[in-house]
Motif scaffolding. Structure first.
Motif, PDB file in Angstrom:
ATOM      1  N   VAL A 163       0.850  -1.203   0.000  1.00  0.00           N
ATOM      2  CA  VAL A 163       0.000   0.000   0.000  1.00  0.00           C
ATOM      3  C   VAL A 163       0.883   1.249   0.000  1.00  0.00           C
ATOM      4  O   VAL A 163       0.654   2.194  -0.767  1.00  0.00           O
ATOM      5  N   VAL A 164       1.901   1.259   0.852  1.00  0.00           N
ATOM      6  CA  VAL A 164       2.808   2.406   0.912  1.00  0.00           C
ATOM      7  C   VAL A 164       3.497   2.602  -0.437  1.00  0.00           C
ATOM      8  O   VAL A 164       3.627   3.726  -0.937  1.00  0.00           O
ATOM      9  N   ALA A 165       3.946   1.504  -1.041  1.00  0.00           N
ATOM     10  CA  ALA A 165       4.634   1.605  -2.332  1.00  0.00           C
ATOM     11  C   ALA A 165       3.712   2.175  -3.401  1.00  0.00           C
ATOM     12  O   ALA A 165       4.125   3.000  -4.232  1.00  0.00           O
ATOM     13  N   ARG A 166       2.453   1.751  -3.409  1.00  0.00           N
ATOM     14  CA  ARG A 166       1.503   2.237  -4.409  1.00  0.00           C
ATOM     15  C   ARG A 166       1.128   3.695  -4.179  1.00  0.00           C
ATOM     16  O   ARG A 166       0.739   4.403  -5.122  1.00  0.00           O
ATOM     17  N   LEU A 167       1.221   4.158  -2.945  1.00  0.00           N
ATOM     18  CA  LEU A 167       0.939   5.571  -2.669  1.00  0.00           C
ATOM     19  C   LEU A 167       2.015   6.469  -3.262  1.00  0.00           C
ATOM     20  O   LEU A 167       1.780   7.651  -3.517  1.00  0.00           O
ATOM     21  N   GLY A 168       3.201   5.911  -3.474  1.00  0.00           N
ATOM     22  CA  GLY A 168       4.268   6.653  -4.136  1.00  0.00           C
ATOM     23  C   GLY A 168       5.080   7.525  -3.206  1.00  0.00           C
ATOM     24  O   GLY A 168       4.865   7.567  -1.993  1.00  0.00           O
ATOM     25  N   GLU A 169       6.029   8.214  -3.803  1.00  0.00           N
ATOM     26  CA  GLU A 169       6.909   9.089  -3.034  1.00  0.00           C
ATOM     27  C   GLU A 169       6.121  10.267  -2.474  1.00  0.00           C
ATOM     28  O   GLU A 169       5.095  10.676  -3.023  1.00  0.00           O
ATOM     29  N   GLY A 170       6.615  10.799  -1.400  1.00  0.00           N
ATOM     30  CA  GLY A 170       5.960  11.952  -0.802  1.00  0.00           C
ATOM     31  C   GLY A 170       6.867  12.562   0.249  1.00  0.00           C
ATOM     32  O   GLY A 170       8.002  12.127   0.455  1.00  0.00           O
ATOM     33  N   GLU A 171       6.352  13.572   0.902  1.00  0.00           N
ATOM     34  CA  GLU A 171       7.096  14.196   1.992  1.00  0.00           C
ATOM     35  C   GLU A 171       6.097  14.684   3.030  1.00  0.00           C
ATOM     36  O   GLU A 171       4.929  14.936   2.733  1.00  0.00           O
ATOM     37  N   GLY A 172       6.554  14.782   4.238  1.00  0.00           N
ATOM     38  CA  GLY A 172       5.664  15.241   5.300  1.00  0.00           C
ATOM     39  C   GLY A 172       4.586  14.214   5.603  1.00  0.00           C
ATOM     40  O   GLY A 172       4.816  13.008   5.593  1.00  0.00           O
ATOM     41  N   ILE A 173       3.369  14.700   5.857  1.00  0.00           N
ATOM     42  CA  ILE A 173       2.241  13.866   6.248  1.00  0.00           C
ATOM     43  C   ILE A 173       1.209  13.869   5.134  1.00  0.00           C
ATOM     44  O   ILE A 173       0.724  14.931   4.730  1.00  0.00           O
ATOM     45  N   MET A 174       0.847  12.679   4.645  1.00  0.00           N
ATOM     46  CA  MET A 174      -0.131  12.544   3.572  1.00  0.00           C
ATOM     47  C   MET A 174      -1.424  11.949   4.151  1.00  0.00           C
ATOM     48  O   MET A 174      -1.472  10.770   4.485  1.00  0.00           O
ATOM     49  N   PRO A 175      -2.499  12.757   4.276  1.00  0.00           N
ATOM     50  CA  PRO A 175      -3.773  12.197   4.742  1.00  0.00           C
ATOM     51  C   PRO A 175      -4.342  11.237   3.711  1.00  0.00           C
ATOM     52  O   PRO A 175      -4.241  11.471   2.498  1.00  0.00           O
ATOM     53  N   LEU A 176      -4.940  10.151   4.182  1.00  0.00           N
ATOM     54  CA  LEU A 176      -5.515   9.145   3.299  1.00  0.00           C
ATOM     55  C   LEU A 176      -7.015   9.041   3.557  1.00  0.00           C
ATOM     56  O   LEU A 176      -7.455   9.153   4.694  1.00  0.00           O
ATOM     57  N   ASP A 177      -7.778   8.817   2.486  1.00  0.00           N
ATOM     58  CA  ASP A 177      -9.206   8.604   2.661  1.00  0.00           C
ATOM     59  C   ASP A 177      -9.623   7.318   1.955  1.00  0.00           C
ATOM     60  O   ASP A 177      -8.847   6.707   1.208  1.00  0.00           O
ATOM     61  N   GLU A 178     -10.847   6.904   2.204  1.00  0.00           N
ATOM     62  CA  GLU A 178     -11.331   5.628   1.690  1.00  0.00           C
ATOM     63  C   GLU A 178     -11.298   5.575   0.169  1.00  0.00           C
ATOM     64  O   GLU A 178     -10.844   4.582  -0.421  1.00  0.00           O
ATOM     65  N   ALA A 179     -11.767   6.637  -0.486  1.00  0.00           N
ATOM     66  CA  ALA A 179     -11.808   6.643  -1.950  1.00  0.00           C
ATOM     67  C   ALA A 179     -10.416   6.479  -2.534  1.00  0.00           C
ATOM     68  O   ALA A 179     -10.216   5.739  -3.519  1.00  0.00           O
ATOM     69  N   GLN A 180      -9.439   7.139  -1.948  1.00  0.00           N
ATOM     70  CA  GLN A 180      -8.059   7.063  -2.436  1.00  0.00           C
ATOM     71  C   GLN A 180      -7.510   5.645  -2.305  1.00  0.00           C
ATOM     72  O   GLN A 180      -6.837   5.133  -3.208  1.00  0.00           O
ATOM     73  N   LEU A 181      -7.792   5.009  -1.178  1.00  0.00           N
ATOM     74  CA  LEU A 181      -7.273   3.669  -0.946  1.00  0.00           C
ATOM     75  C   LEU A 181      -7.941   2.631  -1.844  1.00  0.00           C
ATOM     76  O   LEU A 181      -7.289   1.701  -2.324  1.00  0.00           O
ATOM     77  N   LEU A 182      -9.228   2.787  -2.075  1.00  0.00           N
ATOM     78  CA  LEU A 182      -9.969   1.775  -2.825  1.00  0.00           C
ATOM     79  C   LEU A 182      -9.581   1.716  -4.306  1.00  0.00           C
ATOM     80  O   LEU A 182      -9.839   0.707  -4.962  1.00  0.00           O
TER      81      LEU A 182
END
Length: 236
Positions: free
Chosen positions: A47-66
């Motif tokens: 899941v982390v790998a699919r979210l991709g690179e980032g910095e700081g804090i990335m809020p996640l929501d249900e639609a994004q994860l699904l």
């Protein structure tokens, strides 16, 4: 300072066997942390790998994860996190799920660090607890109350804070400490053995609020540096 696994003999932590027991067991008689120990299924690293690179804090929501293109194992991990969000919401809470690459540090470090990497107590003006779970990356850490000292009670630190305040050690100085959250941060004693909150376990920990019958649970975010795996953290 390497955190140690959850101890079997620390009276302030109580293990529970279900979400229902987690939310209904009183924090009382010295117990200031409840831990629902779990061995979770699913590939949270995917899941982390699919979210991709980032910095700081990335809020996640249900639609994004699904909509993430993950395997069955990744889908199982997403279901676990969404189920936890649902449970907490149904309990009347407002949980957040974040992918954390790095927390911000104090912009102007002073006598007392006030970022989340410092051992601290959460506080509230009314009765409230903190819920948290680390699914991936370095786990949150706890500190025994008897192995810590409030930084504002260390004479040298208090003297430095008085210089910053520019006044005398009176009630107004106490208000100054509270306004800047200095009084919520703790220094480990030399013999301190921090406790790892572990991966997958859902915790309920005591905050500092007027009339709280137990001392707050001291905790912090783990030290991280660029290049460390991102954390998946649920907090409410």
């Amino acid at each position: 300072m390497t955190p140690f696994p959850l101890p079997a003999d620390y009276a302030r932590i109580r293990r529970v066997r279900s979400f229902e027991e987690l939310v209904t067991t009183p924090l009382a008689e010295g117990v200031n942390a409840l831990c629902w120990e779990r061995a979770l299924t699913g590939d949270f690293g995917e899941v982390v790998a699919r979210l991709g690179e980032g910095e700081g804090i990335m809020p996640l929501d249900e639609a994004q994860l699904l909509v993430l293109p993950v395997s069955a194992a990744g889908r199982a991990a997403i279901k676990v996190m969404l189920d936890d969000l649902r449970r907490l919401r149904e309990h009347g809470l407002v949980p957040e799920l974040n992918c954390i690459h790095l927390y911000p540090r104090d912009e102007e470090p002073g006598p007392v660090p006030t970022d989340v990497y410092s051992f601290h107590a959460d506080s509230a003006t009314v009765e409230a607890d903190t819920y948290l779970c680390t699914y991936h990356g370095a786990a949150s850490e706890g500190l025994r109350n008897d192995e810590a000292r409030r930084r504002v009670d260390i004479p040298e630190t208090r003297a430095e804070l008085l210089q910053v305040y520019g006044g005398v050690d009176d009630a107004a100085f106490g208000e100054f400490l509270s306004e800047h959250c200095y009084d919520l941060h703790y220094a480990p004693l030399p013999q301190a053995r921090p406790i790892s909150f572990g991966l997958g376990h859902l915790w309920r920990i005591a905050t500092e609020w007027p009339g709280c019958p137990v001392p707050p649970c001291l905790h912090r975010a783990p030290e991280t540096v660029p290049g460390d795996p991102a954390r998946l953290l649920l907090i409410s």
